[in-house]
Scaffold this active site. Structure first.
Site, PDB file in Angstrom:
ATOM      1  CB  THR A  27      -0.914   0.039   1.237  1.00 37.09           C
ATOM      2  OG1 THR A  27      -0.098   0.116   2.405  1.00 37.09           O
ATOM      3  CG2 THR A  27      -1.815  -1.170   1.301  1.00 37.09           C
ATOM      4  CB  VAL A  82       6.813  -1.824   9.375  1.00 33.50           C
ATOM      5  CG1 VAL A  82       7.101  -0.326   9.407  1.00 33.50           C
ATOM      6  CG2 VAL A  82       5.860  -2.211  10.501  1.00 33.50           C
ATOM      7  CE  LYS A  83       5.301  -0.170   0.847  1.00 30.31           C
ATOM      8  NZ  LYS A  83       4.686   0.395  -0.386  1.00 30.31           N
ATOM      9  CB  VAL A  84      11.302   1.749   6.689  1.00 32.00           C
ATOM     10  CG1 VAL A  84      10.495   1.418   7.942  1.00 32.00           C
ATOM     11  CG2 VAL A  84      12.316   0.655   6.398  1.00 32.00           C
TER      12      VAL A  84
END
Length: 198
Positions: A27, A82-84
């Site tokens: 997303t 978790v996208k970083v």
């Protein structure tokens, strides 16, 4: 190869999930905010539809805030990744979240050297953006090959999966599969194009 759908549109996710083609979702906070819906509410809705990994991106650029947001996002559902971003602060957050057994997708990767760093710091996924490299005259597919080869050499130490991103055509999906990418995150319209043939 796993297929993730690159969207935050609930109806698209439902429709493609019915086909049984979707293994996960990536997303983008800006897409969710444009819809006018609450970010966490949408992520929760997606997690109720898709049982595979769902990448939910932090919005901060500072390591401590990324870590805090990441911990908060991981509480939404047990399949949240978790996208970083692949920045110095993003890599710090990757390490700290990984140490807390929170899965991390390090995104916006544009070189194999960056991918090596993310792998060493425990990223679950690395997201090389092949289409964006193509846009500036650099062959994005070469990057997939380089990362797959490097990770294979160090397979005992690096468990990170290659998640090919910024895919622009059905041909690129086949090409990243042939190169050994573990996952392709694909816009819904590309999946529809893959089904049809003129």
């Amino acid at each position: 190869m796993k297929f993730f759908i690159d969207t935050a549109e609930i109806e698209e996710i439902k429709s493609l999930s019915r086909l049984g083609l979707i293994d996960g979702v990536t997303t983008n906070p800006s897409l969710i905010y444009k819809s006018g819906k609450d970010f966490k509410t949408v992520i929760k809705e997606i997690s109720d539809i898709v049982k595979g990994p769902i990448s939910a991106e932090v919005t901060s650029t500072l390591a401590d805030e990324m870590i805090s947001q990441g911990i908060d996002l991981a509480k939404i559902s047990n399949n949240i990744v978790v996208k970083v971003p692949l920045t110095k602060d993003g890599l710090i957050a990757c390490k700290e979240l990984s140490l807390k057994n929170i899965k991390v997708n390090v995104t916006l990767c544009f070189s194999s050297a960056q991918a090596l760093l993310a792998g060493k710091l425990g990223a679950t996924y690395i997201s090389p953006f092949i289409g964006r490299l193509d846009d500036i005259g650099t062959p994005g597919l070469n990057l997939i090959k380089e990362i797959v080869d490097i990770y294979h050499i160090f397979k005992d130490d690096i468990k990170t999966q290659v998640l090919a991103a910024s895919i622009r055509s059905p041909l690129q999906v086949s090409q990243v599969a042939m190169m050994g990418a573990h996952v392709a995150t694909i816009p819904p319209k590309i999946i529809t194009q893959m089904i049809k043939h003129p």
